[in-house]
Design a protein around this motif. Structure first.
Motif, short mmCIF file in Angstrom:
data_model
loop_
_atom_site.label_atom_id
_atom_site.label_comp_id
_atom_site.label_asym_id
_atom_site.label_seq_id
_atom_site.Cartn_x
_atom_site.Cartn_y
_atom_site.Cartn_z
N GLU A 144 -37.53 -20.18 -4.86
CA GLU A 144 -36.82 -19.38 -5.85
C GLU A 144 -36.18 -18.20 -5.11
O GLU A 144 -36.83 -17.59 -4.26
N GLY A 155 -39.38 -17.09 -10.49
CA GLY A 155 -40.07 -16.73 -9.26
C GLY A 155 -41.49 -16.27 -9.51
O GLY A 155 -42.44 -16.73 -8.87
N GLU A 159 -34.04 -15.59 -13.01
CA GLU A 159 -34.44 -15.76 -11.61
C GLU A 159 -35.81 -15.12 -11.35
O GLU A 159 -36.67 -15.68 -10.67
N LYS A 160 -36.01 -13.94 -11.90
CA LYS A 160 -37.27 -13.23 -11.72
C LYS A 160 -38.41 -13.95 -12.45
O LYS A 160 -39.51 -14.08 -11.92
N ARG A 161 -38.14 -14.42 -13.67
CA ARG A 161 -39.16 -15.15 -14.44
C ARG A 161 -39.62 -16.39 -13.70
O ARG A 161 -40.81 -16.67 -13.60
N TYR A 191 -35.67 -15.21 -5.99
CA TYR A 191 -36.44 -13.97 -6.17
C TYR A 191 -37.62 -13.93 -5.19
O TYR A 191 -37.93 -12.87 -4.63
N LEU A 192 -38.27 -15.07 -4.96
CA LEU A 192 -39.40 -15.12 -4.03
C LEU A 192 -38.94 -14.91 -2.60
O LEU A 192 -39.63 -14.28 -1.80
N THR A 199 -36.54 -13.00 -1.73
CA THR A 199 -36.33 -11.55 -1.63
C THR A 199 -37.67 -10.84 -1.42
O THR A 199 -37.78 -9.96 -0.57
N LEU A 200 -38.68 -11.23 -2.20
CA LEU A 200 -40.01 -10.62 -2.04
C LEU A 200 -40.58 -10.90 -0.66
O LEU A 200 -41.15 -10.02 -0.02
#
Length: 181
Positions: free
Chosen positions: A97, A143, A139-141, A99-100, A102-103
């Motif tokens: 994902e 991820g 996207e955040k959900r 978002y992941l 990015t994290l």
């Protein structure tokens, strides 16, 4: 004198032999309350100061142990998140994902992400409910839901449980509660 301490002192004088349970945010706070009571003239208190988590652990422990689960140390949460992030979004991850990714690129997000996941778990929010939540970017959900599933899988495979599981089990079992009416 603090109103809570005054009320507790009066209760200790009225019921010297009866056990009195006080839920405190930390064991240090419990020791501080006991010390204040003694310094302000209460010579017999018979207090049982405990944290909500310690009480829940006493209640849920037998049921968790019978299922082969042991409570994880709270400091392991960020490490578990970092491991799951590396698996889901690291260089060897086939699909991840955004978002992941990015994290994962932040490198030290484990502690803050663990606090978020722990709060979600304490609120009873599971991955599927998180995916359907509104007001959070898709996207955040996705991820966070994938990460929540990965953490659940990791805990299950390790035979460990987090605070949310301990509290949930304590509420459903309620058999071994030392605090009685």
């Amino acid at each position: 004198m603090d109103p809570f301490i005054a009320q507790l002192a009066a209760l200790c004088r009225a019921e010297p032999m009866r056990a009195k349970w006080v839920l405190v945010p930390s064991h240090a706070m419990g020791r501080m309350i006991g010390e204040r009571l003694v310094r302000e003239g209460t010579n017999w208190v018979n207090l049982r100061c405990t944290t909500p988590y310690a009480l829940a652990l006493r209640m849920a422990g037998p049921a968790l142990a019978s299922r082969g689960l042991s409570p994880m140390h709270p400091s392991r949460g960020p490490v578990i998140v970092d491991e799951c992030l590396a698996t889901l979004a690291g260089p060897d991850a086939v699909t991840a994902e955004p978002y992941l990714r990015t994290l994962y690129a932040l490198g030290s997000a484990g502690a803050s992400v663990w606090r978020t996941l722990a709060e979600l778990r304490m609120a009873g929010i599971e991955a599927h409910a998180l995916e359907e939540a509104e007001g959070i970017p898709l996207e955040k959900r996705r991820g966070l839901a994938a990460l929540l599933r990965a953490v659940d899988d990791w805990l299950r495979a390790a035979g460990e449980c987090d605070q949310a599981t301990v509290f949930t089990e304590a509420l459903t079992g309620r058999v071994a509660c030392p605090v009685q009416a």
